[in-house]
Motif scaffolding. Structure first.
Motif, PDB file in Angstrom:
ATOM      1  N   ASP A 124      -5.152  18.128  30.847  1.00 29.78           N
ATOM      2  CA  ASP A 124      -6.049  17.436  32.350  1.00 29.78           C
ATOM      3  C   ASP A 124      -6.509  15.798  32.647  1.00 29.78           C
ATOM      4  O   ASP A 124      -6.259  16.015  33.711  1.00 29.78           O
ATOM      5  N   GLN A 125      -6.029  15.845  31.279  1.00 30.45           N
ATOM      6  CA  GLN A 125      -7.154  13.681  31.871  1.00 30.45           C
ATOM      7  C   GLN A 125      -5.815  13.125  31.832  1.00 30.45           C
ATOM      8  O   GLN A 125      -5.583  12.171  32.857  1.00 30.45           O
ATOM      9  N   ALA A 126      -4.288  13.504  31.171  1.00 22.44           N
ATOM     10  CA  ALA A 126      -2.818  12.832  31.471  1.00 22.44           C
ATOM     11  C   ALA A 126      -2.655  13.205  32.750  1.00 22.44           C
ATOM     12  O   ALA A 126      -2.477  12.161  33.546  1.00 22.44           O
ATOM     13  N   GLY A 127      -2.925  14.540  33.892  1.00 19.17           N
ATOM     14  CA  GLY A 127      -2.674  14.661  35.335  1.00 19.17           C
ATOM     15  C   GLY A 127      -3.295  13.983  35.664  1.00 19.17           C
ATOM     16  O   GLY A 127      -2.731  13.627  37.133  1.00 19.17           O
ATOM     17  N   SER A 128      -4.810  14.013  35.655  1.00 15.73           N
ATOM     18  CA  SER A 128      -5.996  13.754  36.550  1.00 15.73           C
ATOM     19  C   SER A 128      -5.730  11.235  36.277  1.00 15.73           C
ATOM     20  O   SER A 128      -5.784  10.777  37.370  1.00 15.73           O
ATOM     21  N   HIS A 129      -5.221  10.807  35.274  1.00 12.77           N
ATOM     22  CA  HIS A 129      -4.288   9.795  35.137  1.00 12.77           C
ATOM     23  C   HIS A 129      -3.439   9.675  35.919  1.00 12.77           C
ATOM     24  O   HIS A 129      -3.177   8.955  36.657  1.00 12.77           O
ATOM     25  N   SER A 130      -2.821  10.857  36.334  1.00 18.74           N
ATOM     26  CA  SER A 130      -1.173  10.530  36.862  1.00 18.74           C
ATOM     27  C   SER A 130      -1.945  10.404  38.102  1.00 18.74           C
ATOM     28  O   SER A 130      -0.751  10.146  39.310  1.00 18.74           O
ATOM     29  N   ASP A 131      -2.157  11.472  38.476  1.00 14.10           N
ATOM     30  CA  ASP A 131      -2.924  11.661  40.021  1.00 14.10           C
ATOM     31  C   ASP A 131      -3.676  10.597  40.307  1.00 14.10           C
ATOM     32  O   ASP A 131      -3.249   9.929  41.890  1.00 14.10           O
ATOM     33  N   LEU A 132      -4.396   9.777  39.588  1.00 15.55           N
ATOM     34  CA  LEU A 132      -4.798   8.449  40.400  1.00 15.55           C
ATOM     35  C   LEU A 132      -4.165   7.814  40.596  1.00 15.55           C
ATOM     36  O   LEU A 132      -3.524   6.159  40.866  1.00 15.55           O
ATOM     37  N   ALA A 133      -2.910   7.731  39.676  1.00 15.68           N
ATOM     38  CA  ALA A 133      -1.508   6.038  39.825  1.00 15.68           C
ATOM     39  C   ALA A 133      -0.330   6.263  40.801  1.00 15.68           C
ATOM     40  O   ALA A 133      -0.313   5.279  41.930  1.00 15.68           O
ATOM     41  N   ILE A 134      -1.081   7.896  41.602  1.00 17.65           N
ATOM     42  CA  ILE A 134       0.230   8.349  42.749  1.00 17.65           C
ATOM     43  C   ILE A 134      -1.031   8.048  43.679  1.00 17.65           C
ATOM     44  O   ILE A 134      -0.200   7.252  44.926  1.00 17.65           O
ATOM     45  N   ALA A 135      -2.278   8.372  43.764  1.00 21.83           N
ATOM     46  CA  ALA A 135      -2.974   7.692  44.780  1.00 21.83           C
ATOM     47  C   ALA A 135      -3.191   6.396  45.434  1.00 21.83           C
ATOM     48  O   ALA A 135      -2.780   5.477  46.541  1.00 21.83           O
ATOM     49  N   ARG A 136      -2.689   5.333  43.721  1.00 22.18           N
ATOM     50  CA  ARG A 136      -3.341   4.023  43.964  1.00 22.18           C
ATOM     51  C   ARG A 136      -1.479   3.204  44.895  1.00 22.18           C
ATOM     52  O   ARG A 136      -1.104   2.831  44.949  1.00 22.18           O
ATOM     53  N   ILE A 137      -0.536   3.738  43.948  1.00 21.08           N
ATOM     54  CA  ILE A 137       0.751   3.877  44.694  1.00 21.08           C
ATOM     55  C   ILE A 137       0.849   3.798  45.939  1.00 21.08           C
ATOM     56  O   ILE A 137       1.271   3.233  47.000  1.00 21.08           O
ATOM     57  N   ALA A 138       0.075   5.249  46.489  1.00 21.75           N
ATOM     58  CA  ALA A 138       0.291   5.384  48.340  1.00 21.75           C
ATOM     59  C   ALA A 138      -0.478   4.040  49.061  1.00 21.75           C
ATOM     60  O   ALA A 138       0.266   4.369  50.197  1.00 21.75           O
ATOM     61  N   ALA A 139      -1.474   3.505  48.564  1.00 24.09           N
ATOM     62  CA  ALA A 139      -2.123   2.297  49.014  1.00 24.09           C
ATOM     63  C   ALA A 139      -1.182   1.072  48.329  1.00 24.09           C
ATOM     64  O   ALA A 139      -2.004  -0.539  48.541  1.00 24.09           O
ATOM     65  N   ARG A 140      -0.322   0.946  47.222  1.00 24.46           N
ATOM     66  CA  ARG A 140       0.816   0.290  47.370  1.00 24.46           C
ATOM     67  C   ARG A 140      -0.338  -0.677  46.462  1.00 24.46           C
ATOM     68  O   ARG A 140       0.284  -2.596  46.486  1.00 24.46           O
ATOM     69  N   GLY A 148       3.084  20.525  31.871  1.00 19.96           N
ATOM     70  CA  GLY A 148       2.448  19.530  33.149  1.00 19.96           C
ATOM     71  C   GLY A 148       2.936  18.388  33.241  1.00 19.96           C
ATOM     72  O   GLY A 148       2.852  17.495  34.360  1.00 19.96           O
ATOM     73  N   ILE A 149       2.309  17.922  31.607  1.00 28.02           N
ATOM     74  CA  ILE A 149       2.150  16.974  31.548  1.00 28.02           C
ATOM     75  C   ILE A 149       3.294  16.062  32.405  1.00 28.02           C
ATOM     76  O   ILE A 149       3.815  14.778  32.726  1.00 28.02           O
ATOM     77  N   ILE A 150       4.960  16.788  31.593  1.00 27.11           N
ATOM     78  CA  ILE A 150       5.847  15.703  32.100  1.00 27.11           C
ATOM     79  C   ILE A 150       6.232  15.458  33.613  1.00 27.11           C
ATOM     80  O   ILE A 150       6.712  14.706  33.997  1.00 27.11           O
ATOM     81  N   ASN A 151       5.874  17.257  34.423  1.00 25.29           N
ATOM     82  CA  ASN A 151       5.624  16.957  35.848  1.00 25.29           C
ATOM     83  C   ASN A 151       4.815  16.089  36.507  1.00 25.29           C
ATOM     84  O   ASN A 151       5.482  15.167  37.365  1.00 25.29           O
ATOM     85  N   SER A 152       3.804  15.820  35.577  1.00 23.56           N
ATOM     86  CA  SER A 152       2.972  14.950  36.330  1.00 23.56           C
ATOM     87  C   SER A 152       3.831  13.637  36.380  1.00 23.56           C
ATOM     88  O   SER A 152       3.567  12.619  37.380  1.00 23.56           O
ATOM     89  N   VAL A 153       3.787  13.023  35.350  1.00 25.27           N
ATOM     90  CA  VAL A 153       4.615  11.825  34.835  1.00 25.27           C
ATOM     91  C   VAL A 153       6.190  11.484  36.152  1.00 25.27           C
ATOM     92  O   VAL A 153       6.114  10.431  37.248  1.00 25.27           O
ATOM     93  N   GLN A 154       6.483  12.206  36.403  1.00 21.89           N
ATOM     94  CA  GLN A 154       7.476  12.624  37.447  1.00 21.89           C
ATOM     95  C   GLN A 154       6.889  12.203  38.876  1.00 21.89           C
ATOM     96  O   GLN A 154       7.786  11.677  39.497  1.00 21.89           O
ATOM     97  N   ARG A 155       6.304  12.883  38.712  1.00 17.84           N
ATOM     98  CA  ARG A 155       5.666  12.981  40.367  1.00 17.84           C
ATOM     99  C   ARG A 155       5.411  11.056  40.475  1.00 17.84           C
ATOM    100  O   ARG A 155       5.469  10.836  41.555  1.00 17.84           O
ATOM    101  N   VAL A 156       4.578  11.010  39.395  1.00 17.41           N
ATOM    102  CA  VAL A 156       4.421   9.485  39.411  1.00 17.41           C
ATOM    103  C   VAL A 156       5.673   8.713  40.029  1.00 17.41           C
ATOM    104  O   VAL A 156       5.809   7.431  41.050  1.00 17.41           O
ATOM    105  N   HIS A 157       6.520   8.769  38.817  1.00 20.04           N
ATOM    106  CA  HIS A 157       7.848   8.232  39.053  1.00 20.04           C
ATOM    107  C   HIS A 157       8.991   8.350  41.047  1.00 20.04           C
ATOM    108  O   HIS A 157       9.266   7.237  42.021  1.00 20.04           O
ATOM    109  N   GLN A 158       8.366   9.651  41.495  1.00 23.51           N
ATOM    110  CA  GLN A 158       8.843  10.374  42.584  1.00 23.51           C
ATOM    111  C   GLN A 158       8.436   9.118  43.812  1.00 23.51           C
ATOM    112  O   GLN A 158       8.521   9.001  44.685  1.00 23.51           O
TER     113      GLN A 158
END
Length: 307
Positions: free
Chosen positions: A227-243, A266-276
């Protein structure tokens, strides 16, 4: 607000004492033993207790299969668990298993199915009061968000937050671990849902930052590296949205340092979402180093390890 650089790295501190691949044999043996006991004569009360334990064990094996990226096996185990929960006649257990099925479907990319399981469980949880009554609506939120329905996703997040006012831990919660839900996981699931919604970028940054901070202490009983890894990945996605590519790299860096033994599905999928997210934002050139790191990370998931 960004997480502090002094936060504990992922995977450090409290963690499972043995890798999942070493535990599977014991879990399967426990399930076999319970099934053997169920074939014997017992009192109605003993039968109920055995079916309860068999349902929990099968649910744990469903989670293990999910972590190893085998959603078919995960659903088979979950369906076995549901049958046992029916024999135990325990609504809290039935609801928890619907939550597991929703989680498996979500990470398998079957978002409508994830919503269906979550909502079916919510109807069951109405007669119970355990923490699963929070897990189910926030699970539905993730599915709705992935389907692009921001209205229902946001409504489900609010329903999950409100459900905390009615929670009374039950027999399932008393087992601890993945059998109970907590406030940090609520933040993480909400952040995971909001990360899908372009029109909720500010909320995504807020919830994902709060989730990262909630998982900063590996000695906290609620801490979980996935869950910690997923939270970090979600933060990365949110920051990407803010460029904010630099901020995204900072957020996901600890995840990319996890060893292969912790690279669960779950972690692999979360990181792949960052890539996308990087490629969709048109940042592939500026973020090519990050993209390469993600591709290297996802090339060695847990399921690829020798067993």
């Amino acid at each position: 607000m960004k997480p502090q650089r002094g936060d504990a790295p992922l995977g450090k501190g409290k963690r499972p004492s043995r890798p999942l691949t070493e535990l599977l044999g014991d879990m399967v043996e426990t399930q076999d033993t319970l099934f053997a006991l169920l074939e014997r004569r017992q009192t109605p009360q003993q039968a109920r207790q055995l079916h309860f334990l068999t349902a929990v064990t099968s649910g744990l094996l469903a989670k293990a299969s999910h972590d190893l990226a085998d959603p078919h096996a995960a659903m088979l185990q979950a369906r076995t668990a549901v049958l046992c929960a029916d024999q135990a006649d325990h609504n809290g257990l039935r609801a928890w298993l619907r939550g597991l099925q929703s989680m498996v479907a979500y990470w398998a990319g079957r978002y409508a199915e994830a919503v269906r399981y979550a909502e079916a469980g919510t109807n069951i949880a109405a007669s119970a009061a355990g923490t699963t009554s929070v897990w189910l609506p926030v699970s539905a939120a993730r599915g709705y968000a992935a389907l692009g329905n921001s209205t229902k996703a946001l409504s489900a997040i609010r329903a999950a937050e409100e459900a905390w006012n009615r929670v009374e831990p039950d027999e399932v919660d008393e087992l601890g671990g993945i059998c109970t839900f907590n406030q940090p996981r609520t933040l993480y699931y909400a952040a995971d849902a909001l990360a899908w919604l372009p029109d909720a970028a500010d909320q995504a940054v807020d919830f994902s930052t709060r989730a990262v901070n909630a998982y900063a202490n590996p000695n906290d009983p609620a801490w979980a590296f996935g869950d910690q890894a997923g939270s970090h990945s979600d933060l990365a996605i949110a920051r990407i949205a803010a460029r904010d590519l630099e901020g995204a790299v900072e957020a996901v860096r600890p995840v990319l340092e996890l060893p292969p033994s912790q690279r669960i599905n779950g972690i692999i999928n979360s990181v792949q979402r960052v890539h996308q997210a990087v490629t969709r934002a048109g940042l592939a050139v500026e973020g090519r180093d990050l993209l390469q790191q993600i591709e290297d990370f996802t090339s060695t998931p847990l399921k690829a390890l020798p067993r």
